[in-house]
Every structure is written in C-alpha cells, then in structure tokens.
Design an enzyme around this catalytic site. Sequence first.
Site, mmCIF file in Angstrom:
data_model
loop_
_atom_site.group_PDB
_atom_site.id
_atom_site.type_symbol
_atom_site.label_atom_id
_atom_site.label_comp_id
_atom_site.label_asym_id
_atom_site.label_seq_id
_atom_site.Cartn_x
_atom_site.Cartn_y
_atom_site.Cartn_z
ATOM 1 N N LYS A 1 48.466 45.598 -8.433
ATOM 2 C CA LYS A 1 48.204 44.234 -7.983
ATOM 3 C C LYS A 1 47.832 44.229 -6.507
ATOM 4 O O LYS A 1 48.598 44.703 -5.672
ATOM 5 C CB LYS A 1 49.435 43.344 -8.181
ATOM 6 C CG LYS A 1 49.081 41.875 -7.977
ATOM 7 C CD LYS A 1 50.292 40.964 -7.870
ATOM 8 C CE LYS A 1 50.675 40.631 -6.463
ATOM 9 N NZ LYS A 1 49.656 40.008 -5.644
ATOM 10 N N GLU B 1 56.509 51.351 1.379
ATOM 11 C CA GLU B 1 55.788 51.571 2.642
ATOM 12 C C GLU B 1 55.739 50.225 3.342
ATOM 13 O O GLU B 1 54.975 49.340 2.954
ATOM 14 C CB GLU B 1 54.352 52.051 2.353
ATOM 15 C CG GLU B 1 54.274 53.452 1.805
ATOM 16 C CD GLU B 1 54.672 54.490 2.820
ATOM 17 O OE1 GLU B 1 54.656 54.217 4.025
ATOM 18 O OE2 GLU B 1 55.028 55.599 2.389
ATOM 19 N N CYS C 1 49.741 48.503 9.523
ATOM 20 C CA CYS C 1 51.162 48.847 9.620
ATOM 21 C C CYS C 1 51.406 49.828 10.749
ATOM 22 O O CYS C 1 52.437 49.822 11.394
ATOM 23 C CB CYS C 1 51.609 49.452 8.300
ATOM 24 S SG CYS C 1 50.656 50.894 7.822
ATOM 25 N N GLU D 1 57.264 42.276 14.112
ATOM 26 C CA GLU D 1 55.917 42.726 13.743
ATOM 27 C C GLU D 1 54.986 41.508 13.712
ATOM 28 O O GLU D 1 55.194 40.585 12.928
ATOM 29 C CB GLU D 1 55.934 43.391 12.365
ATOM 30 C CG GLU D 1 54.586 43.992 11.993
ATOM 31 C CD GLU D 1 54.529 44.527 10.560
ATOM 32 O OE1 GLU D 1 55.108 43.886 9.663
ATOM 33 O OE2 GLU D 1 53.896 45.573 10.355
#
Length: 484
Positions: free
Chosen positions: A178, A252, A288, A387
């Site tokens: 997905k 991850e 990331c 983040e």
Amino acid sequence: MAENPTVPPRGMLIDGELVPASDGAVLPAENPTTEETAGELPDATPEDVDRAVKAARRAGPAWAATPWAERAKVLHAYAAVLEDNLEELARLDAIDGGLPLTSMRADVRGAAGEIRYFAGIAGETKGRTIPSGPDALTYTEFVPYPVVARIVPFNHPVKFIAAKVSAALAAGAPVVAKPGEQTSLSALRLAELVRDVFPAGVLNIVTGSGARAGHALSSHPDVPRVAFTGSVPTGARIMAAGAPTIKHHSLELGGKNPLIVFPDADPVRAARASVAAMNLARSMGQSCGSSSRVFVHRDVKEEFLAALVTRVGELRVGDPLDERTDMGPIAFRAHYEKVTGYIETGRKEGADLLFGGGRPTGLDKGFFVEPTVFADVSMDMTIAREEIFGPVMSILDWDDYETMIDEVNMLPFGLTGNVWTKDISLALRTARRIESGYISVNSAGKRPTGSPFGGFKSSGIGKESGLDELLSYGREQSVTVTLD
Ligand code: NAD
C-alpha cells in the site's frame, strides 16, 4: 505557473485484476503545484484488503516453490518495466507529489537497481547444517512467509512502492503493498504495468487511507509479516495492531538526524554537503535521512553559515515538471501547514532565521516553501527536537565535544548521522558515539546498493536494503534426522 495535468482513474491490482474499491469509494489526488485535483485513487475497503491477502496466500506456495533463479528472472523483467516507463512514472510523481522530475527519474532508476540487486541475491535464501554428531544430521531451511504486507509513505512514491516489495518477492513471499494515500497515482500506473509480469496474486497493490486500508492490512489475522516505512506514531499503531496475532514487524521510521562539523573540516565543503544531505533538492527535505540538525563548531561557524546561505540561495524553487527546478512544493496541504507551523514556532522560540521562512516570490499558488535555515538553535527548541520533514534546517553550534555528543543523542530518534573532519580516528570514534543506524563520514549521505539501512531507538526495528532484509521475509526451520 503550470497547467494542471490530469490523470485517468485506475484500478488496484488484486489477484491479477485491476479493480476499483468494492464500495466505489475514491480519494482525490491533489496536485500540490496547482492545488487542483489531478486524479483519484480507490479507497480500498477491508473486504478488498482481505481479497488481496487471500489471493497472495493462494499464490504463495507456487511462488515459494519457484526456483530462485526463475523468480530472479521475473524480478529482472519487473525492473525492465520500470526502466521502460521511467519518464511516465517520474512525471506522475512530479504531478502528484510535487517532487522534481529530475529527481524522480533518479528514483525510478534507483528502484530498478534495487530490484535487480535483490534478484541477484535471491539465492542467498539458503539453509545451514549444524554439527550433530555421527548419528544425526541437522539442517535448516529458509521458509518464506506466506504473505507480506508492505506499507510505505508518500515521499518517494514510485521508488518505495516498486522497490520495497522486491526483497520479499525475491525471498519467495507474495506481497500486498500500500502506497501513501497522498501520492498513489504512480502506484496505480505501476499496477497496470506489472499486471502480467507476476503470476496472479504474487504482487497486489491496494490504495486508500491509512485508517481504512492500512489498518485492515496491518491488523489482518492472516498476515504474519508486516514491513512498514513511515512515521513513528503510525509504526507504534501498526505494532499494536499486530500484537494480537504476534506479527513479525520491521519498521523504518522517522529521524532528526545530526550532522557534525569539526573545526578542522573544510567549512565550504561541509556546508554544501549539509544541503545535499538535507535532501532539499531531491525531496524538499521530505526525507527520513535528512540532516536536519547541524552541529557546527564555533571556530568554523561564520564561514560555514556564509557558504550555507550561498548554497541554499542557488536552489531554484518552482514547477516540478520544469527540468531546471531543484525544489517543488510540499507534497500536500496538511503537510504544508505542518511545515509552515514549525517555521512559525522556530521564529517564536527565538531561533535566528538566516534564510527563507516564507513563500518564494512569484509562486502565489501551490504549497511552496522557501528553503529555510535557522541558526542559533538550541536543543530546548521545538524545531531541534521534532521531525519537521520539510525544507527546514536547524544549525546548532558547539565547542565542548562531550556536551555536543550528549545533545546529538538526547532525542528518541536514531536513524542517520553525519560526521565532517579530516581526522579519521576522531571521525570513527565519533561514529561509534552516535546512536544511529547509519553513519556517513565526509560524505553527503549517499549509500551504496546493498548497505543495510535502519534506525536505532524509536527510528525503527530491522535493516533494509541489504541481505538482512531479504532474509527477514522468511523463517528458519531446523530439521534433525537420526541416521540409522
Ligand atoms: P505515515 O506514518 O503517516 O504513513 C505511512 C503509511 O502508513 C501510509 O501508507 C499511510 O496510509 C499508512 N498508515 C497510516 N495510518 C495507518 C494505520 N493506522 N495502519 C496502517 N497503515 C497506516 O507517514 P508519512 O507521513 O507518509 O511519511 C513520513 C514519515 O515516514 C516520516 O516520519 C519519515 O521519516 C518516515 N520515513 C522513514 C523512512 C525510513 O527509511 N526510515 C523512509 C521514508 C519516510
């Protein structure tokens, strides 16, 4: 600014068929450059996800029994489909995700390369023999999972959906994948392109929201293995959803990655590398691995900042379909609001806005944000701790090594780290002190194919992109035989 290109509706790939959501639901695909609708994607129902899981489980035994070299041939054909359709797939990501066309071409090439890498090492799914004395033989066999769920985020759309299924497929495990719902148009085109490459059910691609399609997949009782790339909060939800059926997870997740500049480093090279490592030009910092916390030694701070501002000022922000563009818009409205909110918070908390911070001149529409640099950031500020996943760099200065290392490691994240010094012993000692899963020394963070990637602490569980990932898609079965 650009006209609004539109993309025809397409189906999901379930059991070798291209299908809409069973209840007809669709989500709009917004073009972040024009703020207009570019297309739509099926919003898969839990029943659709269930059909995909069942199809994968049916296809599993034959795929697992296919000799690895035959599976590798199929994967090479899959890579060739990407290479042959590079331009179209890259354009779809530029339209749907605002990502610069030039960098999306590199993403498609990178995805094909990763698929070919896993095709090449598929034969490493082998067993071992264990010393068992003269009267017995003990050996192990690699047993692929009967189905793998692969859920990926929005930021490298075609690259992630295409390449991140390849290790599982090489290992002999069928996949239900997905993409992020904000950038699914290239995944739907990929579904059409690869429909006849794999036997029905071996690769299924479902689209839709995280709350509906994603949750149905990550909580499905017949899915024993979930590989997830995305944010820390979603990773935690996925672990919780898998707990009742004891799923094997690899995660991850996000980062707030440090780049450390020592006083002996060339400040100009380090500054240019910090912009490259921030992935401003590649994905507007929506990466990331972006080095969003730069720790610069006070002795070189002035020269570093001057070179940084020069480099950031060279970046061209504009239409992602324009070959000359370095930075497009932020991928979607909610994320744009989040990124601009962080910039506001940085100003309010007293960081020194050295560059950017606003909307680029001449771009009145679209989710554009200037590349933004804050100096004099301290670790008590929100922009140093959270983040942002956008084009916002925080520069912190240091002069005491131990204090700097404490600050580097004080967050729950631990994805990447980057060290700049000519003193190789110092570089390697510092690499050992950084609590992150991937460290670059005197480089902008580019990783060679096959190098394992994955976070420490809340940034994840497990390693991807290398042999460990391949082997994580199976279990080891031990067999002991008594010799008469
Ligand atoms: P996200 O966590 O919001 O979504 C990622 C995927 O999870 C999407 O497909 C989404 O639909 C799905 N999802 C959402 N809720 C779900 C649920 N409850 N159950 C199952 N699936 C669900 O992340 P994002 O905003 O798309 O991506 C940005 C994040 O991804 C950042 O934190 C970034 O650091 C991280 N990321 C990590 C890596 C890595 O390799 N470590 C790479 C790229 C991005």
